[in-house]
Design an enzyme around this catalytic site. Structure first.
Site, PDB file in Angstrom:
ATOM      1  N   LYS A   1       0.858  -1.191   0.000  1.00  0.00           N
ATOM      2  CA  LYS A   1       0.000   0.000   0.000  1.00  0.00           C
ATOM      3  C   LYS A   1       0.893   1.239   0.000  1.00  0.00           C
ATOM      4  O   LYS A   1       1.799   1.358   0.845  1.00  0.00           O
ATOM      5  CB  LYS A   1      -0.856  -0.039   1.261  1.00  0.00           C
ATOM      6  CG  LYS A   1      -2.162   0.698   1.199  1.00  0.00           C
ATOM      7  CD  LYS A   1      -2.940   0.300   2.456  1.00  0.00           C
ATOM      8  CE  LYS A   1      -4.217   1.044   2.602  1.00  0.00           C
ATOM      9  NZ  LYS A   1      -4.794   0.841   3.929  1.00  0.00           N
TER      10      LYS A   1
HETATM   11  C1  E4P Z   1      -8.026   2.056   4.095  1.00  0.00           C
HETATM   12  O1  E4P Z   1      -7.443   1.087   3.680  1.00  0.00           O
HETATM   13  C2  E4P Z   1      -7.829   2.667   5.403  1.00  0.00           C
HETATM   14  O2  E4P Z   1      -7.152   1.742   6.222  1.00  0.00           O
HETATM   15  C3  E4P Z   1      -9.090   2.982   6.136  1.00  0.00           C
HETATM   16  O3  E4P Z   1     -10.249   2.535   5.507  1.00  0.00           O
HETATM   17  C4  E4P Z   1      -9.129   4.333   6.771  1.00  0.00           C
HETATM   18  O4  E4P Z   1     -10.347   4.484   7.439  1.00  0.00           O
HETATM   19  P1  E4P Z   1     -10.612   5.578   8.575  1.00  0.00           P
HETATM   20  O5  E4P Z   1     -10.990   6.854   7.902  1.00  0.00           O
HETATM   21  O6  E4P Z   1     -11.738   4.990   9.362  1.00  0.00           O
HETATM   22  O7  E4P Z   1      -9.336   5.693   9.370  1.00  0.00           O
END
Ligand code: E4P
Length: 217
Positions: free
Chosen positions: A83
């Protein structure tokens, strides 16, 4: 639509995997920071449990560092998806990692233009954050529709991974729009199981059955 869980917590992952509903996992540095122990070991255990795509994020902000960290993360297990954040360096790193045959999830996507650029450099997934857009008074799901529309008219194989999900309605809307994947916290997946009429209905069935059995004795 595939369902990923957005967590670094192995217990939550094991519980969902046992139900047979889980296709993969997404983590991020904030989520893994909450878990005690070595992050490489945690990721390895997650991969062994899910046997599906597991996103692990780099923390370097320069392309060379992202490449180094990305290759290192990918070496942990064949299920790791690297990622990278959507930045110029992230785009550069995505292009190289993808050309090496690694799968890349480009995260922190907040506009259709960003998703389009990430797809152009071979991202396997783009992760638009719907909840964080809702938080600032925008409509996160509108972005999903825009990206799906663009990808429908493009040769990309990039999948739209709906992220930053806050409630089951995000999941249902994503499925109705034809998003490829949704990643949700375990608590939101848990909410999808709940309906008071299911509980009331089951209670009534069991009571009626018990009454009938007692009357036959
Ligand atoms: C995506 O892969 C992120 O890990 C995640 O969905 C972020 O979400 P949040 O806005 O709840 O931190």
């Amino acid at each position: 639509m595939k369902l990923f869980v957005d967590t670094g917590n192995l217990k939550d992952i094991e519980a969902l995997a046992a139900l047979g509903i889980l296709d993969g996992v997404t983590t991020n540095p904030s989520l893994l920071a909450r878990e005690p122990g070595d992050y490489r070991q945690i990721l390895r255990q997650i991969c062994q449990t899910v046997k599906g795509p597991v996103s692990a994020e780099v923390v370097a902000t320069d392309a060379a560092g992202m490449l180094r960290e990305g290759r290192d993360l990918a070496a942990i297990d064949e299920h790791i998806v690297v990622k990278v954040p959507f930045t110029r360096d992230g785009v550069k790193a995505c292009r190289t990692l993808a050309s090496e045959g690694l799968r890349v999830n480009v995260t922190l996507i907040f506009s259709a233009a960003q998703a389009w650029l990430a797809a152009k450099v071979g991202a396997t997934y783009v992760s638009p954050f719907v909840g964080r857009l809702d938080d600032i008074g925008a409509t996160g799901m509108t972005l999903i529709r825009e990206i799906l529309d663009i990808f429908d008219h493009s040769p990309f194989t990039t999948e739209v991974l709906v992220a930053s999900v806050r409630h089951p309605i995000h999941i249902i809307e994503a499925a109705r729009m034809g998003a490829h994947v949704v990643t949700a916290p375990a608590a939101v997946i848990d909410q999808c199981f709940k309906h008071p009429l299911t509980d009331i209905g089951l209670e009534r069935f069991l009571k009626d059955w018990e009454k009938a059995q007692a009357a036959r004795v």
